[in-house]
Design a protein around this motif. Structure first.
Motif, PDB file in Angstrom:
ATOM      1  N   ARG A 132     -19.233   3.977 -41.760  1.00 21.58           N
ATOM      2  CA  ARG A 132     -17.977   4.313 -42.440  1.00 21.58           C
ATOM      3  C   ARG A 132     -17.925   3.639 -43.808  1.00 21.58           C
ATOM      4  N   LEU A 133     -18.319   2.387 -43.879  1.00 22.17           N
ATOM      5  CA  LEU A 133     -18.334   1.633 -45.130  1.00 22.17           C
ATOM      6  C   LEU A 133     -19.245   2.311 -46.151  1.00 22.17           C
ATOM      7  N   VAL A 134     -20.446   2.666 -45.736  1.00 19.27           N
ATOM      8  CA  VAL A 134     -21.400   3.305 -46.646  1.00 19.27           C
ATOM      9  C   VAL A 134     -20.850   4.648 -47.135  1.00 19.27           C
ATOM     10  N   LEU A 135     -20.230   5.412 -46.251  1.00 16.27           N
ATOM     11  CA  LEU A 135     -19.681   6.710 -46.651  1.00 16.27           C
ATOM     12  C   LEU A 135     -18.506   6.554 -47.619  1.00 16.27           C
ATOM     13  N   VAL A 136     -17.677   5.542 -47.422  1.00 17.36           N
ATOM     14  CA  VAL A 136     -16.566   5.290 -48.347  1.00 17.36           C
ATOM     15  C   VAL A 136     -17.114   4.974 -49.736  1.00 17.36           C
ATOM     16  N   VAL A 137     -18.125   4.112 -49.788  1.00 21.50           N
ATOM     17  CA  VAL A 137     -18.714   3.740 -51.080  1.00 21.50           C
ATOM     18  C   VAL A 137     -19.403   4.946 -51.714  1.00 21.50           C
ATOM     19  N   ALA A 138     -20.144   5.722 -50.921  1.00 17.96           N
ATOM     20  CA  ALA A 138     -20.834   6.903 -51.452  1.00 17.96           C
ATOM     21  C   ALA A 138     -19.843   7.909 -52.030  1.00 17.96           C
ATOM     22  N   SER A 139     -18.727   8.121 -51.347  1.00 20.84           N
ATOM     23  CA  SER A 139     -17.747   9.083 -51.867  1.00 20.84           C
ATOM     24  C   SER A 139     -17.081   8.556 -53.131  1.00 20.84           C
ATOM     25  N   ASP A 140     -16.875   7.242 -53.231  1.00 23.15           N
ATOM     26  CA  ASP A 140     -16.299   6.671 -54.444  1.00 23.15           C
ATOM     27  C   ASP A 140     -17.268   6.814 -55.613  1.00 23.15           C
ATOM     28  N   VAL A 141     -18.555   6.561 -55.385  1.00 24.18           N
ATOM     29  CA  VAL A 141     -19.560   6.700 -56.446  1.00 24.18           C
ATOM     30  C   VAL A 141     -19.632   8.153 -56.912  1.00 24.18           C
ATOM     31  N   ALA A 142     -19.527   9.096 -55.970  1.00 27.01           N
ATOM     32  CA  ALA A 142     -19.562  10.524 -56.336  1.00 27.01           C
ATOM     33  C   ALA A 142     -18.376  10.886 -57.226  1.00 27.01           C
ATOM     34  N   ALA A 143     -17.231  10.296 -56.944  1.00 32.57           N
ATOM     35  CA  ALA A 143     -16.027  10.600 -57.721  1.00 32.57           C
ATOM     36  C   ALA A 143     -15.956   9.834 -59.039  1.00 32.57           C
ATOM     37  N   HIS A 144     -16.707   8.732 -59.140  1.00 36.10           N
ATOM     38  CA  HIS A 144     -16.655   7.868 -60.327  1.00 36.10           C
ATOM     39  C   HIS A 144     -18.072   7.494 -60.754  1.00 36.10           C
ATOM     40  N   PRO A 145     -18.781   8.419 -61.409  1.00 32.95           N
ATOM     41  CA  PRO A 145     -20.152   8.102 -61.832  1.00 32.95           C
ATOM     42  C   PRO A 145     -20.181   6.942 -62.830  1.00 32.95           C
ATOM     43  N   ASP A 146     -21.308   6.260 -62.875  1.00 35.67           N
ATOM     44  CA  ASP A 146     -21.506   5.121 -63.768  1.00 35.67           C
ATOM     45  C   ASP A 146     -20.399   4.086 -63.584  1.00 35.67           C
ATOM     46  N   THR A 147     -20.267   3.645 -62.354  1.00 37.17           N
ATOM     47  CA  THR A 147     -19.266   2.666 -61.978  1.00 37.17           C
ATOM     48  C   THR A 147     -19.951   1.370 -61.584  1.00 37.17           C
ATOM     49  N   THR A 148     -19.198   0.298 -61.500  1.00 39.28           N
ATOM     50  CA  THR A 148     -19.764  -0.991 -61.097  1.00 39.28           C
ATOM     51  C   THR A 148     -19.313  -1.336 -59.682  1.00 39.28           C
ATOM     52  N   VAL A 149     -20.004  -2.281 -59.080  1.00 41.34           N
ATOM     53  CA  VAL A 149     -19.638  -2.733 -57.740  1.00 41.34           C
ATOM     54  C   VAL A 149     -18.202  -3.268 -57.745  1.00 41.34           C
ATOM     55  N   GLY A 150     -17.851  -4.016 -58.760  1.00 44.20           N
ATOM     56  CA  GLY A 150     -16.491  -4.553 -58.854  1.00 44.20           C
ATOM     57  C   GLY A 150     -15.436  -3.463 -58.948  1.00 44.20           C
ATOM     58  N   GLU A 151     -15.736  -2.413 -59.703  1.00 48.78           N
ATOM     59  CA  GLU A 151     -14.786  -1.301 -59.816  1.00 48.78           C
ATOM     60  C   GLU A 151     -14.646  -0.558 -58.491  1.00 48.78           C
ATOM     61  N   ILE A 152     -15.765  -0.384 -57.784  1.00 46.76           N
ATOM     62  CA  ILE A 152     -15.711   0.265 -56.467  1.00 46.76           C
ATOM     63  C   ILE A 152     -14.861  -0.583 -55.529  1.00 46.76           C
ATOM     64  N   ALA A 153     -15.078  -1.889 -55.537  1.00 50.08           N
ATOM     65  CA  ALA A 153     -14.310  -2.797 -54.680  1.00 50.08           C
ATOM     66  C   ALA A 153     -12.818  -2.710 -54.995  1.00 50.08           C
ATOM     67  N   ALA A 154     -12.481  -2.652 -56.264  1.00 50.42           N
ATOM     68  CA  ALA A 154     -11.067  -2.565 -56.657  1.00 50.42           C
ATOM     69  C   ALA A 154     -10.435  -1.258 -56.192  1.00 50.42           C
ATOM     70  N   ARG A 155     -11.166  -0.149 -56.350  1.00 53.26           N
ATOM     71  CA  ARG A 155     -10.611   1.156 -55.950  1.00 53.26           C
ATOM     72  C   ARG A 155     -10.501   1.305 -54.440  1.00 53.26           C
ATOM     73  N   THR A 156     -11.484   0.794 -53.693  1.00 54.76           N
ATOM     74  CA  THR A 156     -11.508   1.008 -52.246  1.00 54.76           C
ATOM     75  C   THR A 156     -10.799  -0.076 -51.460  1.00 54.76           C
ATOM     76  N   GLY A 157     -10.592  -1.235 -52.087  1.00 54.55           N
ATOM     77  CA  GLY A 157      -9.984  -2.353 -51.374  1.00 54.55           C
ATOM     78  C   GLY A 157     -10.968  -3.098 -50.482  1.00 54.55           C
ATOM     79  N   LEU A 158     -12.253  -2.772 -50.598  1.00 56.01           N
ATOM     80  CA  LEU A 158     -13.284  -3.439 -49.803  1.00 56.01           C
ATOM     81  C   LEU A 158     -13.731  -4.716 -50.509  1.00 56.01           C
ATOM     82  N   PRO A 159     -14.169  -5.713 -49.746  1.00 52.88           N
ATOM     83  CA  PRO A 159     -14.714  -6.917 -50.376  1.00 52.88           C
ATOM     84  C   PRO A 159     -15.969  -6.570 -51.184  1.00 52.88           C
TER      85      PRO A 159
END
Length: 144
Positions: free
Chosen positions: A36-63
């Motif tokens: 589930r974690l990997v799929l959440v991150v994969a879908s966020d990357v698909a929606a926000h290309p050229d993103t950083t780990v910190g930005e993904i964490a901020a958008r998803t609320g994941l550590p």
């Protein structure tokens, strides 16, 4: 159906999806919530290309540590690529891979029928077709 029932249905569908996915090669068993974690991150990357780990964490609320782990798994599977940020070489940008890897193709080609049949608890082909058709309608209407 009310909001609670919809929420519980969503959780049941997520569990079905996890059960339907093929095990990664060399995996000694799934970690709870790892898929589930990997799929959440994969879908966020698909929606926000050229993103950083910190930005993904901020958008998803994941550590951030969990996002980093998920990005590493996605990179190993060939689903994402990383590159230094030209504006700040200390940061790494994450984007979907240009080509579909063998692992991604395998996951996308996996049928849900076996997991769905196990969840329904019956070998009733008509019921399986009915539920599969209902899921197709939901996907067609609710996914991009």
């Amino acid at each position: 159906m009310n909001g609670v029932e919809l929420f519980l249905l969503g959780r049941a569908l997520m569990k079905l999806g996890e059960d339907a996915l093929p095990e990664p090669p060399g995996d000694a068993g799934r970690q709870a919530g790892g898929t589930r974690l990997v799929l959440v991150v994969a879908s966020d990357v698909a929606a926000h290309p050229d993103t950083t780990v910190g930005e993904i964490a901020a958008r998803t609320g994941l550590p951030q540590s969990q996002v980093s782990t998920a990005v590493a798994r996605l990179k190993e599977a060939g689903s994402v690529v990383t590159a230094p940020d030209p504006a700040d070489r200390r940061r790494t940008l994450v984007r979907q891979a240009g080509e579909v890897s063998a692992r991604v193709a395998e996951v996308r080609a996996t049928s849900i029928e076996q997991a769905l049949a196990a969840a329904l608890g019956a070998d009733d082909p008509a019921r399986l077709r009915e539920v599969t058709a209902a899921l197709d309608v939901l996907a067609r209407n609710l996914l991009n």
